[in-house]
Design a protein around this motif. Structure first.
Motif, PDB file in Angstrom:
ATOM      1  N   GLU A  15      68.539 -22.549  18.163  1.00 50.21           N
ATOM      2  CA  GLU A  15      69.500 -22.996  17.529  1.00 50.21           C
ATOM      3  C   GLU A  15      69.957 -22.327  15.722  1.00 50.21           C
ATOM      4  OE1 GLU A  15      71.474 -25.588  17.355  1.00 50.21           O
ATOM      5  OE2 GLU A  15      72.087 -25.671  15.453  1.00 50.21           O
ATOM      6  N   ASP A  55      72.490 -19.592  17.476  1.00 46.69           N
ATOM      7  CA  ASP A  55      73.256 -20.746  17.617  1.00 46.69           C
ATOM      8  C   ASP A  55      74.426 -21.088  16.784  1.00 46.69           C
ATOM      9  OD1 ASP A  55      73.508 -20.386  20.226  1.00 46.69           O
ATOM     10  OD2 ASP A  55      72.747 -22.541  20.658  1.00 46.69           O
ATOM     11  N   LYS A  56      73.408 -20.773  15.328  1.00 50.47           N
ATOM     12  CA  LYS A  56      74.824 -22.250  14.737  1.00 50.47           C
ATOM     13  C   LYS A  56      75.443 -19.661  14.061  1.00 50.47           C
ATOM     14  CE  LYS A  56      71.519 -24.458  11.567  1.00 50.47           C
ATOM     15  NZ  LYS A  56      70.082 -24.030  11.045  1.00 50.47           N
ATOM     16  N   MET A  69      77.502 -19.404  17.923  1.00 49.21           N
ATOM     17  CA  MET A  69      78.879 -20.174  18.408  1.00 49.21           C
ATOM     18  C   MET A  69      79.748 -21.081  16.890  1.00 49.21           C
ATOM     19  SD  MET A  69      76.245 -22.363  20.956  1.00 49.21           S
ATOM     20  CE  MET A  69      77.477 -23.800  21.109  1.00 49.21           C
ATOM     21  N   ASN A  70      79.496 -20.516  16.052  1.00 47.74           N
ATOM     22  CA  ASN A  70      80.145 -20.740  14.904  1.00 47.74           C
ATOM     23  C   ASN A  70      81.521 -20.202  14.686  1.00 47.74           C
ATOM     24  OD1 ASN A  70      81.781 -20.096  12.264  1.00 47.74           O
ATOM     25  ND2 ASN A  70      79.311 -20.602  11.102  1.00 47.74           N
ATOM     26  N   ARG A  71      82.057 -21.607  14.776  1.00 45.18           N
ATOM     27  CA  ARG A  71      83.361 -22.293  15.206  1.00 45.18           C
ATOM     28  C   ARG A  71      84.474 -20.709  14.732  1.00 45.18           C
ATOM     29  NH1 ARG A  71      85.722 -27.248  12.534  1.00 45.18           N
ATOM     30  NH2 ARG A  71      85.470 -27.702  14.371  1.00 45.18           N
ATOM     31  N   PHE A  72      84.215 -20.682  13.296  1.00 46.02           N
ATOM     32  CA  PHE A  72      84.883 -19.329  12.814  1.00 46.02           C
ATOM     33  C   PHE A  72      84.875 -17.594  12.986  1.00 46.02           C
ATOM     34  CE2 PHE A  72      85.060 -22.611   9.417  1.00 46.02           C
ATOM     35  CZ  PHE A  72      86.378 -22.857   9.697  1.00 46.02           C
ATOM     36  N   PHE A 106      81.948 -22.762  25.529  1.00 43.17           N
ATOM     37  CA  PHE A 106      81.682 -22.903  24.832  1.00 43.17           C
ATOM     38  C   PHE A 106      83.567 -22.465  23.632  1.00 43.17           C
ATOM     39  CE2 PHE A 106      81.133 -23.736  19.728  1.00 43.17           C
ATOM     40  CZ  PHE A 106      81.234 -25.098  20.465  1.00 43.17           C
ATOM     41  N   ASP A 120      86.902 -21.841  25.990  1.00 37.64           N
ATOM     42  CA  ASP A 120      87.145 -23.156  26.655  1.00 37.64           C
ATOM     43  C   ASP A 120      88.473 -23.967  26.231  1.00 37.64           C
ATOM     44  OD1 ASP A 120      86.730 -24.794  28.729  1.00 37.64           O
ATOM     45  OD2 ASP A 120      86.763 -26.242  27.623  1.00 37.64           O
ATOM     46  N   LEU A 162      73.276 -25.784  28.401  1.00 37.97           N
ATOM     47  CA  LEU A 162      73.352 -24.566  27.360  1.00 37.97           C
ATOM     48  C   LEU A 162      71.906 -24.078  27.466  1.00 37.97           C
ATOM     49  CD1 LEU A 162      75.285 -23.060  25.863  1.00 37.97           C
ATOM     50  CD2 LEU A 162      74.753 -24.687  23.910  1.00 37.97           C
ATOM     51  N   ARG A 179      77.612 -29.616  17.649  1.00 35.91           N
ATOM     52  CA  ARG A 179      78.473 -28.620  16.686  1.00 35.91           C
ATOM     53  C   ARG A 179      79.611 -29.490  17.921  1.00 35.91           C
ATOM     54  NH1 ARG A 179      75.232 -24.842  18.319  1.00 35.91           N
ATOM     55  NH2 ARG A 179      75.138 -24.915  16.116  1.00 35.91           N
ATOM     56  N   HIS A 224      70.755 -29.485  26.422  1.00 37.98           N
ATOM     57  CA  HIS A 224      71.886 -28.797  25.873  1.00 37.98           C
ATOM     58  C   HIS A 224      72.800 -28.741  26.790  1.00 37.98           C
ATOM     59  CE1 HIS A 224      69.618 -28.616  21.851  1.00 37.98           C
ATOM     60  NE2 HIS A 224      69.022 -28.464  22.106  1.00 37.98           N
TER      61      HIS A 224
END
Lengths: 699, 131
Positions: free
Chosen positions: A291, A294-295, A298-301, A392, A395, A503, B42, B58
């Motif tokens: 996790e 992933d922070k 997979m961060n949106r920015f 992710f 997509d 995932l 998220r 997940h």
């Protein structure tokens, strides 16, 4: 006494199935395809306690529906090959969904042995499974294993052999009775309907011998298309189909949900009960590494920039590390050619061996180091679990064009070489997504097209050659996305395939896993591309050599470059160039460019060397002479050069890529793809050339 | 309420799946079944895919697919964190909760073992035993 058995190895993706397979079978595998689909099938042998065990690795699946080629392949295998047992590999840290799949194998009437894999990780996370109690509840053996360390594999084989011996001793009736006593109960409503259907299905004894009746009845309630197809062989089909449909409709009304969801909920309810009784969990409050990674990843920015950076690094590393070995191989084949030239007397045979065969094999093998490095790096990304994160991140954008998040990687690979890129589309679960992605990959300009762009842009856009090349790449990418949209809304229309995917937690890749992936992919490349590129280069060599220019017709004292130009003009390729000249004339090209386009089907970089011969500019490396010769030619203008770059970008790729397309998609889609590329290539180039001339750009 | 309407760190319990065929079946196979509990981990940029943890697994799914999953919200994650951006569209959605709050026990799931957190709602309320 039977002493050879067929055993299927099954389980969810990411449960460590491959490590168990390797631990059981050792290094000897056979790789093939399941009949009719491009789903990889791996087979291995193991001799254990006097038994010959043939182990077949089924594709990793979550279920056995008729929706994806993987699941159909697994199901077909279980129904037609009727393995003696299934070893179901499960991730011990969370066995619920694994047991759900396990229930489906048992419904197929095949004996199942459960491997509680990754037991060490699970125990470290505080998950304790009472294997004996689970065995009692489910009526099947369970064995703890740690596939990555090879632990528990002997016990697993012991349990398998014990089970097989017991079945042999007891005979089919007793085994069937034992299976019956541990059969899952679907609840009164479903059982009622199942009983009704089973009674009807049992009327045809030939059918009963071929299919597990209860399984088929369940599938009929689930409205499984494939089950209805299989029912065609039943003598009472006309009676059963309406009954089954009515039963499914009744269930939907009664439960207020789709029948297939009702069935899966019942299955989960059973599994849930079994887990509650046998699995104990200590609540551990630890920060999970996954996790935390992933922070960031997979961060949106940050996600997208990091991904672009990773891909850039992969490509840079591939070419940086590959440069030297590619050079060694090239000089090795150059040396071989030299030796052959000295050993074999001059003449037709020498030319065939040196230019055709050695040149062709050299062309294939000099790519191998790049392929190995590229696949090695990508396998690291795949095995660690990063590729699922890429889906992710990408997509949203890809979905706008009807593509899937997992289409992104093959498309990126297309910038390197279409052959491995098309092979990489196998990770896509839906056939439609696979076809669309494969068909747009050639628009991602491959590495072999770059020398052509560099030559033309360098000669005709001297102020800003990189802008011209970038424009071409951009046009290719735009065409890829627009074509995807076009295919998805015409030929391959249909419901969007669900994106739902797992995932997996991050894992350190294992060396054996990496070597395995890389070795397998490299072999496929060498086999598939090797044979085709070799054949193509011999063909192109023949086309450009025959008929041989009679020596008498060459005036004495002509420079050698001029002689080779005349010889090429005289050859079949030369004649073909003249034949297709009317076709390429509207694009601003003449017959010489026509020849270059034809020879380009062997490999796109050959376009450069053909142009070199046509302009009598000597060797292909001598690009300065060629540049000067082309600049002096009144035919060429910046507009024509740009049109040629565009045309080379869009028209069908080399034979190796076409052969890969054929292998993955079949003749029909290869035909569609080639037709599409030729049409679009011609029309778009014609439009650009005509508009350019009207507007007076770069004439 | 539908799963697609939830935001990062909200906890939910699945009530029903309102679609059949391939999508419904996939969701069910992957663990979206009645009464299973989970947490949104998220959401992707511009309503890209959602990352949820359900039944300890997940999973990634699109908002369009999540719109077919009816859920009961067990717990809305606290939002805003006094940053003034306020409400459920606060900054923290982008940067992750831990970065701005750092208060354990407020947004479970990010401080705890994510798998345990979304599978077992009691587990996350337990005080740290052995770490």
């Amino acid at each position: 006494m039977k002493n050879s058995y067929l055993i299927a190895l099954a389980g969810n993706p990411n449960c460590g199935k491959t490590t168990i397979f390797n631990a059981i079978t050792g290094a000897h595998h056979k790789v093939g395809n399941y009949p009719g689909v491009t789903v990889e099938k791996r087979e291995g042998q193991r001799r254990y306690k006097g038994y010959d065990l043939r182990i077949v690795d089924l594709p990793g699946t979550y279920s056995l529906t008729a929706y994806s080629p993987d699941e159909m392949a697994a199901r077909d295998f279980l129904l037609t090959e009727k393995p003696d047992a299934v070893i179901d590999v499960m991730d011990s840290s969370n066995i619920e969904r694994h047991l759900y799949l396990c229930m489906q194998f048992r419904e197929l009437g095949v004996p199942v042995i459960g491997a509680l894999n990754m037991a060490d990780e699970a125990e470290a996370a505080g998950v304790l499974i009472d294997a004996a109690q689970l065995s009692n509840l489910m009526g099947m053996p369970f064995v703890r294993t740690v596939g990555s360390k090879g632990r528990g594999v002997e016990n697993l084989l012991d349990a398998t052999v014990d089970l097989l011996e017991k079945l042999q001793r007891d005979g089919p009736e007793a085994s069937a009775a034992a299976a019956l006593s541990h059969r899952m109960h679907y609840g009164p409503e479903l059982e009622d309907k199942l009983h009704e259907l089973c009674t009807l299905l049992q009327q045809d004894s030939a059918f009963v011998a071929a299919f597990p009746v209860r399984w088929l009845a369940i599938k009929l309630l689930e409205k499984d298309q494939d089950a209805y197809k299989r029912l065609k062989g039943h003598k009472d089909e006309a009676l059963i189909v309406p009954k089954a449909i009515a039963a499914a409709q009744w269930l939907e009304k009664h439960f207020g949900r789709d029948a297939e969801i009702v069935v899966s909920e019942q299955r989960y309810a059973f599994v849930h009960g079994a887990v509650r009784e046998t699995v104990s969990k200590k609540p551990l409050l630890v920060q999970t590494v996954t996790e935390n990674i992933d922070k960031v990843l997979m961060n949106r920015f940050l996600g997208l920039p990091i991904f672009i950076g990773v891909m850039w690094l992969v490509f840079r590393l591939t070419f940086a590390l590959g440069e030297a070995p590619v050079g060694w191989l090239e000089s090795l084949f150059g040396w071989l050619g030299g030796v052959a030239g000295r050993v074999i007397p001059e003449g037709f045979f020498q030319a065939l061996v040196v230019d055709g065969i050695i040149g062709g094999i050299g062309g294939v093998f000099s790519f191998v180091p790049l392929i190995i490095i590229l696949f090695f790096l990508l396998s690291i990304l795949e095995d660690t679990g990063y590729m699922a994160r890429v889906a992710f991140i990408t997509d949203k954008f890809l979905h706008l064009f009807g593509l899937h998040g997992q289409s992104f990687l093959p498309m990126i690979l297309g910038f390197g070489c279409s052959v491995p890129a098309i092979m990489a589309t196998r990770t896509l679960r839906s056939t439609r997504d696979r076809i669309v992605t494969s068909m747009i990959i050639p628009f991602m300009s491959c590495g072999a097209k770059l020398p052509v762009y560099v030559l033309l842009a360098g000669a005709f856009f001297p102020q800003n050659p990189s802008l011209a090349v970038m424009t071409i790449y951009g046009v290719g990418v735009a065409l890829a996305f627009l074509s995807a949209l076009l295919f998805k809304s015409t030929l391959l229309r249909g419901e969007p395939t669900p994106f739902v995917m797992e995932l997996p937690p991050y894992r350190a890749p294992t060396w054996s896993g990496l070597f395995w992936h890389v070795g397998e992919k490299t072999l496929t490349y060498v086999k598939k591309a090797g044979t085709v590129i070799l054949a193509a280069s011999v063909l192109i060599w023949a086309l450009t050599t025959f008929p041989v220019l009679p020596e008498a017709s060459v005036p004495a004292g002509l420079p050698e470059a001029e002689v080779s130009r005349l010889a090429l003009e005289h050859s079949i390729a030369g004649s073909l160039g003249r034949v297709i000249e009317p076709l390429v004339r509207p694009l601003g090209f003449d017959w010489r460019i026509g020849i270059a386009v034809i020879t380009g089907f062997a490999a796109k970089e050959v376009v450069v060397s053909t142009l070199g011969v046509m302009y009598a500019a000597g060797s292909a490396e001598d690009s300065i002479a060629l540049t000067a010769a082309m600049q002096a030619d009144p035919l060429f203008s910046p507009l024509v050069a740009f049109s040629l770059m565009l045309f080379i970008l869009i028209i069908p790729p080399c034979f190796a890529a076409l052969a890969t397309l054929k292998a993955e998609l079949g003749w029909k889609w290869l035909g569609v793809s080639v037709g599409y590329m030729l049409t679009v290539g011609w029309l778009l180039t014609f439009a650009v050339y005509s508009l350019g001339r009207l507007a007076g750009w770069g004439i | 309420m539908m799963l697609a309407e939830l935001r990062a760190y909200d906890r939910f319990k699945v009530l029903a799946i309102h679609t059949g065929r391939e999508t419904g079946r996939r969701l069910a196979d992957m663990g979206f079944t009645k009464d299973s509990e989970g947490r949104v981990m998220r959401c992707g940029f511009l309503r890209g895919p959602m990352h949820v943890c359900v039944g300890g697994y997940h999973l990634l799914l699109r908002h369009s697919e999540a719109a077919a999953v009816e859920v009961e919200v067990l717990e809305f994650a606290p939002h805003g964190h006094g940053l003034g951006r306020g409400g459920r569209r606060g900054l923290r959605r982008g940067f992750g909760h831990g970065a701005l709050s750092g208060k354990p026990g407020l947004c479970h799931g990010c401080e705890t073992d994510a798998a345990a957190a979304c599978q077992d709602s009691d587990a996350i309320r337990t005080e740290p035993s052995a770490t």
